[in-house]
Write a protein that holds these residues in place. Structure first.
Motif, PDB file in Angstrom:
ATOM      1  N   ASP A 214      15.947  -8.528  39.195  1.00 54.60           N
ATOM      2  CA  ASP A 214      15.868  -7.421  39.858  1.00 54.60           C
ATOM      3  C   ASP A 214      15.953  -6.130  38.921  1.00 54.60           C
ATOM      4  OD1 ASP A 214      18.556  -7.297  39.324  1.00 54.60           O
ATOM      5  OD2 ASP A 214      19.190  -7.755  41.387  1.00 54.60           O
ATOM      6  N   GLU A 215      16.104  -5.075  39.192  1.00 51.31           N
ATOM      7  CA  GLU A 215      16.267  -3.880  38.593  1.00 51.31           C
ATOM      8  C   GLU A 215      17.347  -3.952  37.653  1.00 51.31           C
ATOM      9  OE1 GLU A 215      15.673   0.896  38.536  1.00 51.31           O
ATOM     10  OE2 GLU A 215      15.611  -0.282  40.506  1.00 51.31           O
ATOM     11  N   ALA A 216      18.683  -4.666  38.099  1.00 52.58           N
ATOM     12  CA  ALA A 216      19.747  -4.649  37.577  1.00 52.58           C
ATOM     13  C   ALA A 216      19.729  -5.854  36.521  1.00 52.58           C
ATOM     14  CB  ALA A 216      20.882  -4.926  38.539  1.00 52.58           C
ATOM     15  N   GLY A 217      18.812  -6.779  36.419  1.00 51.32           N
ATOM     16  CA  GLY A 217      18.660  -7.789  35.317  1.00 51.32           C
ATOM     17  C   GLY A 217      19.247  -9.252  36.167  1.00 51.32           C
ATOM     18  N   SER A 255      13.869  -4.717  34.071  1.00 53.26           N
ATOM     19  CA  SER A 255      15.041  -4.452  33.840  1.00 53.26           C
ATOM     20  C   SER A 255      15.157  -4.463  32.461  1.00 53.26           C
ATOM     21  CB  SER A 255      16.124  -5.758  34.193  1.00 53.26           C
ATOM     22  OG  SER A 255      15.752  -6.811  33.967  1.00 53.26           O
ATOM     23  N   ASN A 256      14.262  -5.118  31.613  1.00 57.09           N
ATOM     24  CA  ASN A 256      14.181  -5.089  30.272  1.00 57.09           C
ATOM     25  C   ASN A 256      13.474  -3.768  29.617  1.00 57.09           C
ATOM     26  OD1 ASN A 256      15.422  -7.532  29.353  1.00 57.09           O
ATOM     27  ND2 ASN A 256      13.635  -8.642  29.469  1.00 57.09           N
ATOM     28  N   ALA A 257      12.437  -3.446  30.885  1.00 55.17           N
ATOM     29  CA  ALA A 257      11.519  -2.369  30.283  1.00 55.17           C
ATOM     30  C   ALA A 257      11.971  -0.933  30.521  1.00 55.17           C
ATOM     31  CB  ALA A 257      10.222  -2.497  30.808  1.00 55.17           C
ATOM     32  N   LYS A 258      13.019  -0.911  31.398  1.00 54.08           N
ATOM     33  CA  LYS A 258      13.430   0.488  32.040  1.00 54.08           C
ATOM     34  C   LYS A 258      13.555   1.588  30.828  1.00 54.08           C
ATOM     35  CE  LYS A 258      16.927  -0.778  34.514  1.00 54.08           C
ATOM     36  NZ  LYS A 258      18.006  -0.725  35.288  1.00 54.08           N
ATOM     37  N   LYS A 259      14.353   1.245  29.694  1.00 53.82           N
ATOM     38  CA  LYS A 259      14.648   2.087  28.819  1.00 53.82           C
ATOM     39  C   LYS A 259      13.403   2.732  28.000  1.00 53.82           C
ATOM     40  CE  LYS A 259      17.521   3.257  24.633  1.00 53.82           C
ATOM     41  NZ  LYS A 259      16.435   3.955  23.842  1.00 53.82           N
ATOM     42  N   THR A 285       7.229  -2.602  24.638  1.00 58.83           N
ATOM     43  CA  THR A 285       8.426  -3.060  25.574  1.00 58.83           C
ATOM     44  C   THR A 285       8.116  -2.334  26.878  1.00 58.83           C
ATOM     45  OG1 THR A 285       9.809  -1.438  24.223  1.00 58.83           O
ATOM     46  CG2 THR A 285       9.789  -3.966  23.503  1.00 58.83           C
ATOM     47  N   ASN A 286       7.301  -1.437  27.060  1.00 60.98           N
ATOM     48  CA  ASN A 286       7.382  -0.808  28.489  1.00 60.98           C
ATOM     49  C   ASN A 286       6.431  -1.454  29.385  1.00 60.98           C
ATOM     50  OD1 ASN A 286       5.146   0.110  26.674  1.00 60.98           O
ATOM     51  ND2 ASN A 286       4.994   1.997  27.885  1.00 60.98           N
ATOM     52  N   GLY A 287       6.177  -2.770  29.445  1.00 60.93           N
ATOM     53  CA  GLY A 287       5.150  -3.320  30.074  1.00 60.93           C
ATOM     54  C   GLY A 287       6.020  -4.155  31.331  1.00 60.93           C
ATOM     55  N   VAL A 288       5.202  -4.192  32.318  1.00 57.62           N
ATOM     56  CA  VAL A 288       5.633  -4.859  33.616  1.00 57.62           C
ATOM     57  C   VAL A 288       4.573  -5.601  34.444  1.00 57.62           C
ATOM     58  CG1 VAL A 288       7.582  -3.132  34.221  1.00 57.62           C
ATOM     59  CG2 VAL A 288       5.398  -2.751  35.409  1.00 57.62           C
ATOM     60  N   ALA A 289       4.869  -6.419  35.111  1.00 58.47           N
ATOM     61  CA  ALA A 289       3.802  -6.932  35.937  1.00 58.47           C
ATOM     62  C   ALA A 289       4.113  -7.222  37.527  1.00 58.47           C
ATOM     63  CB  ALA A 289       3.282  -8.565  35.317  1.00 58.47           C
ATOM     64  N   SER A 290       3.067  -6.959  38.294  1.00 60.76           N
ATOM     65  CA  SER A 290       3.546  -7.046  39.674  1.00 60.76           C
ATOM     66  C   SER A 290       3.389  -8.378  40.212  1.00 60.76           C
ATOM     67  CB  SER A 290       2.688  -6.252  40.552  1.00 60.76           C
ATOM     68  OG  SER A 290       1.531  -6.648  40.606  1.00 60.76           O
TER      69      SER A 290
END
Length: 611
Positions: A214-217, A255-259, A285-290
C-alpha cells in the motif's frame, strides 16, 4: 498521556516532535501549495476536486475543512497508515533518521489486533518466508537463477522483497497453523485456496513472488510469476481482493516511488512489474504499474495528490502500442497532463534496458517524452499507406477527429501546420474542416453526460464539519480558542468556575486544564501539537478545527466578557423555557401555590436576563 503512548517515554516523543516538521512528512503523501499563512492540498482521506486539506506549519497541525479530520504529525500517520500511536512515533522517527532505542520499538509481535493489522502482519510474515526460500534454500535456486538471468541482483531482490513460493501445497498453511491462526482468518487472507472437500492449500506454488504494497509500504497482496509454464496455467497470478487489498486502489511500487514522483514532478506508468523493477535499477525510480489495464478513478486520485504529469511507458511492440493508444483514450482526467515514452525497436522497457543500457533508457525518459497527440498521429500513420489517396483521406479524417479535442489554440495550430505540410493541404482548408467538426460535436454533446454527473457529485463533497453556529456556540468556540492560546484567559475561567454549555467544548476545556497542570504550564503557552497527544480522536479533530479558525492576533477584555455573558445567559434562557414548561403543568393540575412560586422565579430570571 494516553495509555497507548505509555510504551514510549515522553522524552522520546518530545525529541521526535522537536526534530520533525509536519510539512515534510505530509508532503510525502500530498502536494502542498502555500496559500496565505498555511499550505493546502487535496485531502488524502477522501476524494475532492478543490483542496480543503490545510497544514499550519507554525502550529504543526493539519485539518481538513471537508471531512473534519485533524491532528498533529502522529495523528496523520495513524490515520494514513492504520498505525497505533507508538507505531506512528517510531515511523515518524524513522522518516527523520532519528535513532530509535531498541526498547522503544513499538511492539507488534502478536496477531490480536484489528482484522486489517492481522492480515498485514500475515503478509509481512509470508513475504519473509518466501524471501528466505528464494535466497537461502536449495528449493529457491531455480527461481534465483531466473531472476539473476534478468539482471536482478540480490540487492534489488531485497529492495522489492521478491521471493519464491515452492511447489508445496501446504508449506505456508503449516507455517500459520503453527502460529495458531484460525481457519476463518486463513480464508479471509487470500493466501489460500480451497479444494472440493473444503480443505485449504497454498494459493501460490512454484512462482516467483512479487509483493504489492500500500502507499505506506505495508505488503497487502502478491503477484506470482510461474516458473515452469504448463498448459492452462496463467503466467501471472494475483492475490484475490481482501479487506486490505483492493486492486482498483493499489499501485505497484507507489511507496518506493513517492519521493521520486514529487522530485521529478511526474510519474511513469509501466505495463508490467518487471519493467518497474528494471527501470528502478536503471535509476528511473518514479515508476508505478497498475493492477489492471487502465488507471482507475481511485488510482488517479492517489496520483493527483503527488503530481500533475503522467507519462505512459508501455512495450514498443504492436500490442504495446495498441495498449498505449487505449490508455491515452481512457486517460482524460483534466487534473493531469500526459506524455508518452515510446520504447524503440519494438522492445519492452525491461528488454531495452538490458540490451541498450541504463544510460540510454534514462536519456529516453528525460528527453524522449512525446505529447499524446504526437503519439496518436504516429499510431495512425502505422495503419495507413500515405502514398495512397484513399488512405491519405482516412488518415486526415482520423487525425482531425483527435486534433478537434485539443483545448490549446497553440497546440491546435502546431498540429494543423504539421498535417498541412505532410499532406500538401492548406491550413485554411483544415481549419474549415475543424470548424465543421466542432459544430457537429456541439450538436451531439449530451446536456449532462455521465462523466459530468460523476464529476459534479465528486465536487459536492458532503462536509461533516458545521459552519453555521448560533450565537452561543460561536461564543464558546472563540472563548476556548483564547483559553488555549492565552494562559491568563484559561486561569481566569478556571478560577471563576465557568462551564461551557456544549459537552464537547467542556470536555476539551477539561483536557486543557488537566494537560496544563501536568505540564506545569498553567501560566505558559500551550504547544498545540504536543497537546494533541493526550486527546481522543474527536477532541483532536475539534482542536485542529478551532486552531484553523481565522482569528486576530490579540483579544480584548470586553470581547472575553461578552463571550462569557452570552454563554452564562444561555443557561438563563434554558431556565426560562424550563419554568414556562412547569407553569403549564401546574396550571393543568390546578396547583396555584406552585404557579405563584414559579411566576416569582420567572420574574427573577427575566430580570437577570434584561441586565
Amino acid at each position: 498521556m494516553t495509555a497507548m503512548a505509555t510504551r514510549i517515554p515522553q522524552e522520546f516523543i518530545d525529541e521526535v516532535t522537536s526534530k520533525t516538521n509536519i510539512v515534510d512528512v505530509i508532503s510525502k503523501y500530498v502536494q502542498l501549495k502555500k496559500s496565505g499563512k498555511n499550505l493546502f492540498g487535496l485531502c488524502p482521506f477522501h476524494e475532492e476536486r478543490t483542496p480543503s486539506f490545510s497544514v499550519a506549519e507554525d502550529k504543526q497541525i493539519f485539518h481538513c475543512f471537508s471531512c473534519g479530520r485533524g491532528g498533529n504529525v502522529f495523528k496523520f500517520i495513524m490515520e494514513m497508515e492504520s498505525k497505533t500511536f507508538p507505531e506512528s512515533v517510531v515511523e515518524v522517527a524513522q522518516m527523520g533518521n532519528i535513532p530509535i532505542p531498541d526498547q522503544y520499538q513499538a511492539s507488534n509481535e502478536n496477531y490480536q489486533n484489528s482484522d486489517s493489522q492481522v492480515l498485514i502482519k500475515m503478509y509481512s510474515e509470508a513475504a519473509k518466508l518466501y524471501s528466505h526460500i528464494l535466497l537461502k534454500t536449495e528449493n529457491g535456486t531455480p527461481a534465483l537463477k531466473y531472476l539473476n538471468g534478468r539482471d536482478l541482483d540480490n540487492g534489488l531482490i531485497e529492495t522489492f522483497d521478491l521471493g519464491y513460493a515452492p511447489n508445496n501445497s501446504n508449506l505456508l498453511l503449516q507455517f500459520f497453523k503453527d502460529r495458531k491462526i484460525d481457519d476463518s482468518t486463513l480464508r479471509k487472507s487470500g493466501l489460500f485456496a480451497e479444494n472440493q472437500e473444503g480443505e485449504l492449500f497454498d494459493r501460490f506454488r512454484d512462482r516467483v513472488m512479487v509483493p504489492i504494497t500500500d502507499e505506506a509500504g505495508n505488503i497487502i497482496a502478491f503477484s506470482g510469476r510461474i516458473l515452469n509454464k504448463s498448459e492452462g496455467t496463467a503466467k501471472y497470478m494475483n492475490s484475490p481482493e481482501t479487506p486490505i487489498f483492493n486492486k482498483s486502489k493499489a499501485l505497484f511500487n507507489l511507496s518506493n516511488a513517492k519521493k521520486a514522483i514529487r522530485d521529478n514532478k511526474s510519474v511513469i506508468l509501466f505495463e508490467g512489474f518487471m519493467d518497474v523493477i528494471s527501470a528502478y535499477k536503471a535509476g528511473v525510480t518514479n515508476g508505478v504499474a497498475s493492477m489492471g489495464t487502465s488507471l482507475t478513478d481511485q488510482q488517479l486520485y492517489t496520483l493527483s495528490r503527488l503530481t500533475n504529469q503522467i507519462n505512459v511507458c508501455y512495450d514498443g511492440d504492436d500490442p504495446g502500442v495498441e495498449a498505449t493508444y487505449r490508455a491515452l483514450t481512457q486517460l482524460n482526467d483534466d487534473r493531469f497532463s500526459y506524455g508518452v515514452i515510446s520504447v524503440p525497436n519494438q522492445k519492452d522497457p525491461d528488454e531495452y534496458i538490458r540490451s541498450d543500457g541504463a544510460d540510454k533508457f534514462k536519456n529516453l525518459v528525460e528527453n524522449g517524452v512525446q505529447t499524446p497527440m504526437s503519439f496518436i498521429l504516429n499510431y495512425f500513420r502505422r495503419n495507413y499507406n500515405l502514398n495512397n489517396e484513399h488512405d491519405q483521406i482516412e488518415f486526415l479524417n482520423r487525425s482531425l477527429n483527435e486534433i478537434v479535442k485539443l483545448q490549446s489554440p497553440v497546440e491546435i495550430d502546431m498540429y494543423v501546420g504539421k498535417i498541412a505540410d505532410e499532406m500538401g493541404v492548406s491550413k485554411e482548408a483544415i481549419n474549415k474542416e475543424l470548424d465543421t467538426l466542432r459544430r457537429k460535436m456541439a450538436i451531439k454533446r449530451p446536456a449532462n453526460n455521465n462523466k459530468n454527473v460523476q464529476q459534479a457529485a465528486l465536487e459536492k463533497v458532503t462536509a461533516t464539519v458545521r459552519s453555521n453556529y448560533d450565537r452561543i456556540e460561536k461564543s464558546e468556540r472563540c472563548l476556548i480558542y483564547w483559553a488555549i492560546n492565552f494562559p491568563e484567559v484559561r486561569i481566569n475561567l478556571k478560577g471563576s468556575g465557568f462551564e461551557f454549555v456544549h459537552a464537547n467544548y467542556q470536555d476539551l476545556f477539561n483536557s486543557l486544564l488537566s494537560y496544563s497542570e501536568q505540564e506545569e504550564s498553567n501560566d505558559e503557552e500551550i504547544n498545540i501539537s504536543d497537546f494533541m497527544n493526550v486527546l481522543d480522536n474527536d477532541q483532536k479533530n475539534l482542536l485542529a478545527e478551532l486552531e484553523m479558525m481565522p482569528m486576530p492576533v490579540e483579544y480584548s477584555d470586553q470581547e472575553i466578557d461578552d463571550y462569557i455573558n452570552n454563554i452564562n445567559n444561555s443557561g438563563l434562557e434554558v431556565k426560562v423555557t424550563d419554568i414556562n414548561r412547569r407553569l403549564k403543568e401546574a396550571a393543568m393540575v390546578g396547583d396555584s401555590k406552585l404557579q405563584l412560586e414559579l411566576t416569582k422565579q420567572l420574574i427573577d430570571v427575566r430580570r437577570l436576563l434584561s441586565n
